[in-house]
Design an enzyme around this catalytic site. Structure first.
Site, PDB file in Angstrom:
ATOM      1  N   HIS A 180       0.851  -1.182   0.000  1.00  0.00           N
ATOM      2  CA  HIS A 180       0.000   0.000   0.000  1.00  0.00           C
ATOM      3  C   HIS A 180       0.892   1.238   0.000  1.00  0.00           C
ATOM      4  O   HIS A 180       2.039   1.192   0.442  1.00  0.00           O
ATOM      5  CB  HIS A 180      -0.907   0.007   1.220  1.00  0.00           C
TER       6      HIS A 180
ATOM      7  N   GLU B 256       0.974   3.937   1.807  1.00  0.00           N
ATOM      8  CA  GLU B 256       1.469   4.382   3.102  1.00  0.00           C
ATOM      9  C   GLU B 256       2.599   3.491   3.617  1.00  0.00           C
ATOM     10  O   GLU B 256       3.601   3.982   4.146  1.00  0.00           O
ATOM     11  CB  GLU B 256       0.327   4.397   4.132  1.00  0.00           C
TER      12      GLU B 256
ATOM     13  N   CYS C 273      -5.877   2.236   5.771  1.00  0.00           N
ATOM     14  CA  CYS C 273      -6.531   1.028   6.259  1.00  0.00           C
ATOM     15  C   CYS C 273      -5.875   0.657   7.598  1.00  0.00           C
ATOM     16  O   CYS C 273      -4.842   1.217   7.971  1.00  0.00           O
ATOM     17  CB  CYS C 273      -6.396  -0.099   5.243  1.00  0.00           C
TER      18      CYS C 273
ATOM     19  N   CYS D 100      -2.118  -0.036   7.331  1.00  0.00           N
ATOM     20  CA  CYS D 100      -1.297   1.153   7.090  1.00  0.00           C
ATOM     21  C   CYS D 100      -1.253   2.062   8.306  1.00  0.00           C
ATOM     22  O   CYS D 100      -0.203   2.645   8.612  1.00  0.00           O
ATOM     23  CB  CYS D 100      -1.835   1.919   5.881  1.00  0.00           C
TER      24      CYS D 100
END
Length: 201
Positions: free
Chosen positions: A85, A87, A115, A118
């Protein structure tokens, strides 16, 4: 026997201490947040003209000076790694660049609310702040999400991190509604409403 309440230094360390802010400082912070989010949106939007468009981008800057450190976009499909992801990748790159495991003194901007994975990563990295654009609910209109707010994850942690957002929500949402991104969403093998596969006994 000493208790936690008998140790003032330990008690204070578990409290979220925020400096007093004036109206002028708040406006300055808001302007700074919007400036970084606009820059991040422009950076993330570049992927929309590639074969792997993504609406998720992240940027890490110095909390004190606002100087950018590193930025990255989601690379799950490009790297065949469900943990890639934006992040998480940005935290990894920042730590490697600084050659340390903590990002205290830095703020992360994300085009979408992080999420739980993250947000937890941001907490372990000791980031000062996390500022997001679109919300998890916004993203869920187009793709699968885990429905736990980033602020809730932060509230349940021992580590302190200020979570703020949405910032420029409508602008960040355009990353999701872009025609090329909509086409990509339809082609993703794990569609938002795909039915679970039946497992035979």
């Amino acid at each position: 026997m000493n208790t936690v309440l008998d140790c003032p230094w330990l008690w204070r360390s578990r409290q979220q201490v925020r400096p007093l802010t004036t109206s002028a400082n708040k406006n300055k912070d808001k302007d700074e947040d919007e400036k970084h989010m606009r820059e991040l949106c422009r950076f993330t939007a570049r992927t929309l003209e590639t074969k792997n468009p993504v609406p998720f981008g992240a940027l890490i800057v110095s909390t004190r000076s606002g100087k950018p450190l590193i930025r990255a976009t989601n690379a799950v499909r490009r790297e065949n790694d469900p943990s890639s992801h934006a992040e998480v990748r940005t935290v990894r790159l920042a730590c490697k660049k600084l050659k340390r495991t903590t990002l205290a003194g830095f703020t992360m901007y994300s085009t979408c609310e992080p999420c739980p994975m993250c947000m937890a990563n941001a907490l372990w990295a000791r980031l000062d702040r996390v500022v997001f654009g679109a919300t998890i609910a916004d993203a869920n209109l187009h793709c699968l999400q885990i429905h736990i707010p980033a602020k809730e994850v932060a509230q349940r942690a021992d580590m302190q991190c200020v979570v703020e957002g949405p910032v420029l929500r409508e602008l960040c949402d355009t990353l999701f509604t872009h025609p090329n991104m909509q086409k990509a969403f339809r082609s993703w093998s794990a569609g938002k409403r795909s039915a679970p596969k039946k497992i035979s006994a």
